[in-house]
Design an enzyme around this catalytic site. Structure first.
Site, short mmCIF file in Angstrom:
data_model
loop_
_atom_site.label_atom_id
_atom_site.label_comp_id
_atom_site.label_asym_id
_atom_site.label_seq_id
_atom_site.Cartn_x
_atom_site.Cartn_y
_atom_site.Cartn_z
N LYS C 70 -13.33 -3.89 7.82
CA LYS C 70 -12.21 -2.95 7.86
C LYS C 70 -12.23 -2.22 9.21
O LYS C 70 -13.30 -1.91 9.74
CB LYS C 70 -12.36 -1.94 6.71
CG LYS C 70 -11.16 -1.01 6.53
CD LYS C 70 -11.38 -0.09 5.33
CE LYS C 70 -10.22 0.85 5.10
NZ LYS C 70 -10.42 1.74 3.95
N SER C 145 -6.58 2.19 0.87
CA SER C 145 -6.34 1.89 2.27
C SER C 145 -6.95 0.59 2.76
O SER C 145 -6.56 0.09 3.82
CB SER C 145 -6.87 3.05 3.12
OG SER C 145 -8.28 3.13 3.00
N SER C 169 -9.94 3.56 -2.24
CA SER C 169 -9.46 2.65 -1.20
C SER C 169 -10.06 1.26 -1.21
O SER C 169 -9.59 0.38 -0.49
CB SER C 169 -9.69 3.28 0.18
OG SER C 169 -8.68 4.23 0.44
#
Ligand SMILES: [Mg+2]
Ligand SMILES: [Zn+2]
Lengths: 100, 476, 480
Positions: C70, C145, C169
């Protein structure tokens, strides 16, 4: 409590953000809604309840006083938008923040 | 109308560690800009602080030395504000649960003893440095970012500038003697902010506070506070209102100038630092640190006068710095007579350091050297005249006094079986001197001593020669 | 190479046997990413990346296996943006601890996945680099996210990805993409090198198609770290040891608040099926109550935003990142760089946080939220006295449509009601696929454990995975 446009403008300055009039209107409305949601918490009886600001399972974590060299200056300078003679260069500071 | 002043002081001490408080970057003074920094000091995305153990240890030492109560649980907090020397835009400090509270130092002003309270002391990180150019730019150096600080906040207990001066002197000395900080104002390892308000005598409510930051010397602190007292009085007497403000002291004019007006309290949005767990200070650790705490300057002074019989003035000179006091103590420990050691340190050693603009740490003289030299004087091995030569050699080159005296044949001649015949001979050879002596001329004996000294190349023990000559002359 | 039918063990066997090389694996990932360009799951892909030179397939199962990262986890020399304009030129000069550990395990790190800017969002519509699409239905969001990481796994770009979870997330995008995602206990994985959002809530975790893969990656990245004082010193167990264990006697709590009318009926139905399966296998199901559930959303948004407002102050245009042009003075640099550099949602959170911490409001907002947080934690402590895990839906609905909620922050925030408690209390929590909704969108089954008891979470997830075999399904949006 209701946040006014002026309150929002003040918080924006504290946060070093600027909004034009249209954005300010939008933010005032949205922040109002979010704070209405936050106001639900006022109904919770927390008399005598301690605050939880961390959920760590350790305390008193120390590092020994041993100097170490990690990065060189030129490495640190790689991401600097503007520099001069090993200094980070910034446009002149007119007013020192009242907040210092 | 009479006015009363209320003065409070905030003093920042740089704690003497090898690395920074939250990062292992070395603590340096005068290094090239941004060479003693790393990703933590720059507040890079993703970095986390890790607390240096020695920062707590040194802070605890100062707390102990100022009789402060160490909090069993301390925690760091964030103080949020934007400035280029503040890379994370928050300073990690201790706002809600500081290291210690409720300490005090005792001062003596105008012949009266007074206790000045310490409200609290907390650990925090120093900021970097901005240099303002004249070309529309400022320049940021983050070498100082993260140097550990101990901020000592007094109670508003001082009622005149002399008390503030005395408090600062005493606090500085106490901290210096713990060894926790270099306490050098000129290098920034001790920094003083003051605040002062005045009110008409009899009024309970405190007046409006005016702050002054980063004063350069204790004398400037005194002068600026004295100036502010007068200025604020005039404002009030002329019907005005004192503004809540920060003012700057100008050392050239001796006046203070408005820097900025404070509209209400600042909004630092303090909250507990989530990246650092709480710190529980165990009493056992405090006890351990207490054992290593150097004796305070007050206790030393008492010992020097009561136990060693030093004159108060000599004790005070020795106690001007921890270095000289430590040097003295080590000299005594190494067997040096205390009174002689104090005299040598306060006159010969200090004179040498002043002449050469050096610090005690810069010279090769050790307490063992000084003790050895004092012993040589005391047991009559060398005269104090010879001692001065030996001292000059030792302090300049670090030569061992005993070895030097032996190698150079400087040992004092105190052997009666050698000196006795020499005395007899010199009296025999100088009948005129015998005559003069009988006629009460004191000079005569001086001449004869000189002759002996000449023959022994200065090594004869002058006291002994005097005694032997007197005996010999009286026999004639 | 079809990553949708592979897992870390199978890749490791093929690499060890020499039937495939690490270079070929990396090339397969690059090809897949190319084929799924329309998903926009990646921000930065280093096409010149190389697997480690002397791979030891015996020593490390991750050796030569491409893993997605990420883009809020810093990678030395590889651009790291947190999906923000303010960091779009930022190249870190150090590696996050999790990256160092993956390097040590010889995993191949070659690219960074899309996300909501600074991990703020539940739909991946808040990225400076554009929104991410859900591989099951391209008109729907992948969640956020960690939406890029989840879409990359669901579409078969890689078998494992790192994500971060501050309020759901990892779990919410895992649920929306029909994959597995676990947020470990707060303090299990070092945050050194994770770009901070809410420091007391953030935790790095793993997204994979298969439960075992996540256990294997977590084995590598978890554990004490000298760079993070909030990481526990507890020894890390082998998480794979919990897999394949019988659930007979497992005490499973089902909070009635998590199965209320507020949750879509088909989500509830899919979740109930998993609960029934657990019960049929001998687990003990206990209905419980979490009375403070209705307060978790405001509590979370106040705390997370307060911490974020402070954490994001360092993005000021001075030392790194974006500095606005045409600035006359310092105030200009601050205002313009930050106003141009941050997206709208980030600004909203900064504003909310600055407000909650500001003079006069601190006690009523930040502190009150922190006190309610204590009550929420106590709710969980009580349940865990008599239960091993707490289960329920991960989200109240399956993935919603792109653009559907983005204009209504309060509605968007309420999406997180089922996931944020685990962050407030620091609990380990995972989402494992439960099935499909009536519209053919994946539904997630959430499992929460006691602090540092990831083992029971893995055990339960593994049981669900084995019982419904959802991993055999292929995302409908990937029609080729
Ligand atoms: Mg202060
Ligand atoms: Zn301070």
């Amino acid at each position: 409590m209701k946040l006014t446009r002026e309150d929002i403008a003040h918080i924006a300055t504290l946060s070093r953000l600027s909004f034009d009039d249209k954005e300010l209107d939008k933010f005032t409305k949205q922040m109002g809604e979010i704070i209405d949601m936050a106001n639900q918490l006022q109904a919770v009886d927390t008399e005598g309840v301690p605050a939880t600001t961390q959920v760590v399972d350790r305390d008193t974590v120390f590092r020994e006083d041993q100097p170490e060299k990690w990065q060189t200056r030129s490495e640190m300078m790689q991401n600097v938008p503007d520099s001069s003679n090993g200094f980070i260069k910034v446009p002149v500071i007119i007013d020192k923040d009242d907040n210092d | 109308m009479n006015f009363k002043s209320t003065i409070g002081l905030e003093v920042h001490f740089e704690l003497k560690t090898k690395s920074k408080i939250f990062s292992p970057s070395p603590v340096t003074y005068g290094a090239d800009p941004n060479t003693a920094t790393n990703v933590i000091d720059w507040g890079y995305p993703g970095v986390l602080p890790m607390v240096n153990k020695d920062v707590y240890r040194l802070g605890i030492m100062v707390a102990l030395a100022t009789h402060a109560h160490i909090l069993p649980q301390t925690h760091f907090d964030r103080k949020n504000y934007f400035y280029p020397d503040n890379p994370k835009a928050y300073q990690i400090t201790q706002f809600f649960q500081p290291l210690a509270r409720d300490g005090y130092v005792e001062v003596e002003v105008h012949g009266k003893k007074k206790r000045i309270g310490i409200h609290e002391m907390h650990i925090e990180e120093d900021a970097g440095k901005n240099t303002h150019g004249t070309n529309g730019f400022s320049y940021v150096d983050l070498n100082r970012q993260g140097v550990p600080l101990l901020e000592v906040v007094s109670e508003p207990d001082m009622s005149d500038p002399d008390e503030a001066y005395a408090y600062l002197e005493k606090l500085r000395k106490i901290v210096q003697f713990t060894g926790a900080s270099d306490v050098k104002m000129e290098e920034g390892s001790m920094r003083v902010d003051t605040n002062i308000s005045i009110r008409p005598a009899g009024q309970e409510k405190l007046g409006t506070k005016v702050e002054m930051k980063n004063l350069n010397s204790f004398e400037h602190v005194r002068q600026s506070l004295a100036y502010e007292e007068k200025r604020q009085q005039q404002v009030l007497l002329s019907g005005g209102r004192v503004q809540m403000s920060t003012r700057r002291f100008d050392e050239n004019t001796g006046k203070t100038y408005l820097e900025r007006v404070k509209e209400g309290a600042s909004d630092y949005r303090y909250f507990p630092e989530p990246d650092i767990p709480p710190y529980k200070i165990k009493q056992s650790w405090v006890d351990e640190i207490a054992k290593t705490l150097p004796e305070s300057p007050m206790d030393r002074r008492k010992r020097y006068i009561d136990e060693y019989g030093l004159k108060p003035v000599d004790a005070d000179v020795l106690l001007q710095t921890k270095e000289s006091s430590d040097f003295f103590d080590s000299t005594v420990k190494a067997g040096g007579d205390p009174v002689l050691a104090a005299n040598w340190l306060n006159t010969q050693v200090n004179g040498y350091l002043n002449d050469h603009r050096l610090e005690l740490a810069d010279v090769k003289l050790t307490p063992e050297h000084l003790a050895a030299m004092i012993k040589l004087i005391k047991d009559g091995t060398i005269s104090s005249k010879i001692a001065k030569k030996v001292f000059a050699e030792t302090i300049a080159n670090g030569t061992d006094p005993k070895q030097y005296v032996e190698a150079k044949g400087m040992v004092q001649l105190s052997d009666v079986s050698v000196l006795g015949p020499m005395v007899t001979k010199v009296v025999d050879d100088n009948p005129q001197s015998v005559e003069d002596f009988k006629n009460g001329k004191d000079r005569a004996i001086g001449y004869l001593v000189g002759q002996i000294m000449k023959q022994t190349r200065g090594k004869a023990n002058p006291k002994l020669v005097n005694k032997l000559l007197n005996e010999e002359l009286n026999k004639r | 190479m079809d990553y949708l039918t592979e897992n870390i063990d199978s890749l490791n066997q093929k690499l060890a046997a020499g039937t495939v090389s690490a270079d070929e694996l990396l090339q397969a990932s690059l090809d897949q990413i190319d084929a799924h360009k329309n998903l926009n799951a990646w921000i930065t892909v280093d096409k010149d990346a190389k697997p480690d030179a002397d791979l030891d397939f015996k020593a490390s199962k991750l050796a030569g296996v491409p893993i997605a990262i990420k883009d809020n986890i810093v990678t030395k020399g590889l651009r790291t943006t947190a999906a923000s304009h303010i960091l779009d030129n930022f190249v870190p000069v150090y590696d996050a601890t999790v990256i160092k550990r993956l390097h040590k395990a010889q995993a191949t790190i070659f690219g960074k996945t899309n996300m909501d800017e600074f991990a703020m969002g539940s739909s991946n519509e808040n990225s400076y680099f554009g929104l991410v699409r859900n591989p099951w239905n391209l008109d729907h969001v992948p969640g956020g996210s960690s939406g890029g990481s989840a879409a990359a796994i669901a579409s078969g770009d890689v078998v494992a990805a790192l994500g971060s979870d501050t309020g759901g997330s990892i779990r919410q995008p895992a649920a929306f993409n029909g994959i597995f995602g676990i947020k470990p206990t707060y303090g299990r994985v070092s945050r050194w090198g994770l770009i901070a959002f809410g420091s007391s809530l953030d935790q790095i975790g793993v997204l994979t198609k298969r439960v075992r893969d996540a256990a294997e990656v977590l084995n590598v990245i978890a554990g004490p770290d000298d760079h993070d004082a909030t990481v526990s010193e507890r020894p890390v167990p082998d998480f794979t040891a919990a897999l394949g264990k019988d659930v007979k006697g497992l005490r499973v709590a089902v909070p009635k608040e998590y199965m209320s009318d507020a949750v879509d009926a088909d989500v509830r139905a899919a979740v109930q099926k998993q609960i029934d399966a657990l019960q049929a296998a001998g687990a003990i199901i206990n209905e419980v109550t979490l009375p403070y559930t209705k307060y978790v959303v405001p509590t979370y948004y106040l705390i997370a935003s307060s911490e974020a407002s402070s954490n994001l102050q360092r993005y000021d245009g001075i030392r790194y990142g974006f500095r606005a042009k045409d600035t006359k003075n310092l105030m200009d640099v601050y205002l313009k760089s930050r106003s141009e550099g941050f997206g709208e949602e980030v600004k909203r959170r900064i504003m909310l946080g600055s407000f909650a911490l500001s003079a006069g409001y601190y006690d009523a907002y930040f502190m009150q939220a922190s006190r309610v947080r204590t009550l929420i934690c106590r709710d969980f402590d009580n349940i865990f006295k008599d239960n091993d895990v707490i289960v329920g839906p991960t989200t109240t609905t399956p993935a919603f449509k792109i653009g559907e909620e983005i204009q209504d922050p309060v509605k968007m925030y309420n999406n997180d009601i089922l996931t944020i408690s685990a962050n407030l209390a620091g609990l380990p929590a995972a989402s494992v696929p439960a099935g499909l909704s009536d519209d053919g969108l994946p539904v997630g089954f959430q499992i929460m454990g006691q602090r540092f008891d990831e083992a029971h979470v893995f055990q339960t997830a593994d049981f669900i995975e084995c019982s419904n075999k959802f991993y055999q399904q292929k995302p409908a949006g990937l029609e080729d």
